[in-house]
Design an enzyme around this catalytic site. Structure first.
Site, PDB file in Angstrom:
ATOM      1  N   CYS A  42       0.831  -1.205   0.000  1.00 16.60           N
ATOM      2  CA  CYS A  42       0.000   0.000   0.000  1.00 16.60           C
ATOM      3  C   CYS A  42       0.864   1.252   0.000  1.00 16.60           C
ATOM      4  O   CYS A  42       1.136   1.848   1.044  1.00 16.60           O
ATOM      5  CB  CYS A  42      -0.971   0.029   1.179  1.00 16.60           C
ATOM      6  SG  CYS A  42      -2.196   1.349   1.030  1.00 16.60           S
ATOM      7  N   CYS A  93      -6.435   2.520  -3.348  1.00 13.22           N
ATOM      8  CA  CYS A  93      -5.829   3.047  -2.127  1.00 13.22           C
ATOM      9  C   CYS A  93      -6.718   4.159  -1.580  1.00 13.22           C
ATOM     10  O   CYS A  93      -6.765   5.253  -2.148  1.00 13.22           O
ATOM     11  CB  CYS A  93      -4.435   3.587  -2.406  1.00 13.22           C
ATOM     12  SG  CYS A  93      -3.584   4.181  -0.916  1.00 13.22           S
TER      13      CYS A  93
END
Length: 367
Positions: A102, A279
């Site tokens: 991430c 995200c």
């Protein structure tokens, strides 16, 4: 774990030492061999706390100012360190390494801390710097431009193309490598938040199924091993060129299952993963910028008119209402999905509980 496993699944509570694909067997750390007909590798990434000199030492030392939310053992220290500093003149550095899960996560904690100080009227006491080995705020220009404009508006400094290489814990000094000039740059700090170096798990490094960097070498669309037709892999441990996120593996799973069934039935692999990743970038206490994209940095926004699905595409992606709604998704919906639906194969990301078509050429397959 047991509560989400299918009833006919055997749970082996052990770790893998090696994979021997030429003999269709997995070797466990206790020496046990497990034979297989088909193998799915979903090993994730490993965190290498010792890869940066001073990082592990700084995290363990209570008053070091070195913090990280990448280990639950240090989350409370992160908050406590910030609380001690926020009413004082202080220097905050936020940094991460080139390979992490991430990629947007390291700046989420920065924006939350910045917003907290701003709400409490003490923002002018802090000097905040985002230190990144990347040349921009985010890997996708569409979102990077928005984040950079916000950074400038909020008075947050940036050190682009600077990679953390060591920490002098006693003197509270972080040393970065200027990737353009190949020179060391020292930065003093009161609080240093580090997203640590990550890599493929050790047992995959040098494995016959992995590439030279230790990632499982798969076709980026079919998720089948490039060398062994009875091996598939998904998630963070593969070398697919997508952002390593939970959203990515959610999109990969139905493709892999479909293609594995095709192999078992002796049919051609026609399921295709398009590189989708997402995200939810927290940019304030109750605001999220929702980034969604596929291979090549192509936008795949659920709520945008150009790429979204009916009726979501009429909602839009930018604005106070949208950012607050996306925050509610992250705060309320996603945790429920993660713990209750996702482990039981009852959630398919942007498709919700509806299983998506995964055959190459259908719907989003080639976007």
């Amino acid at each position: 774990m047991k509560s989400v496993l299918p009833s006919n699944t055997e749970w082996i509570k052990n770790s893998v030492k090696d994979i021997v694909p030429s003999e269709n067997r997995v070797v466990l750390v206790d020496g046990t061999d497990i034979k297989y007909d088909y193998l799915i590798v979903a090993a994730g990434m490993q965190t290498n706390w010792d890869a940066i000199p001073g990082l592990a030492e700084g995290l363990k030392k209570e008053d070091s100012g070195v913090v990280s939310i990448y280990d639950y053992n240090y989350c409370e220290k992160t908050w406590n360190t910030f609380q001690k500093l926020k009413n004082k003149a202080a220097t905050y550095l936020f940094t991460f390494q080139p390979i992490i899960k991430c990629a947007g996560a390291p700046q989420k904690v920065m924006w939350l801390i910045e917003d907290n100080m701003r709400r409490d009227g003490v923002r002018d006491k802090a000097e905040i710097t985002f230190c990144t080995p990347s040349p921009a705020m985010f890997g996708i220009k569409h979102y990077s431009d928005k984040l950079n404009a916000m950074r400038e508006r909020k008075g947050v400094n940036a050190l682009f193309k600077h990679e953390l290489i060591s920490i002098d814990v006693d003197n509270k000094t972080a040393t970065f490598m200027d990737l353009d000039n190949k020179k060391r740059v020292e930065k003093p700090y009161d609080m240093l938040h580090v997203a640590p170096p990550m890599s493929a798990p050790d047992f995959l490094k040098g494995s016959a199924i992995s590439d030279e960097n230790g990632w499982v070498d798969v076709d980026k669309h079919t998720l089948q091993s490039k060398r062994y037709k009875n091996i598939f892999s998904l998630g963070d441990c593969t070398n697919t060129p997508n952002s390593k996120t939970a959203a990515a593996i959610t999109a990969q799973a139905p493709v892999l299952v479909h293609n594995l069934a095709q192999v078992i039935d002796g049919k051609e692999l026609d399921g295709s993963y398009n590189g989708y990743a997402s995200c939810p970038l927290i940019i304030a206490r109750n605001k999220v910028m929702l980034a969604e994209f596929t291979y090549g940095g192509n936008l795949a926004e659920t709520f945008a008119s150009e790429t979204g699905m009916f009726p979501f595409k009429y909602f839009g992606t930018d604005g106070e209402i949208q950012y607050r709604f996306f925050y509610l998704l992250k705060e309320q919906l996603f945790p429920f999905v993660y713990w209750n639906l996702w482990p039981r194969s009852l959630w398919y990301g942007t498709y919700g509980p509806l299983k998506p078509a995964v055959v190459d050429g259908s719907d989003k397959a080639k976007k």
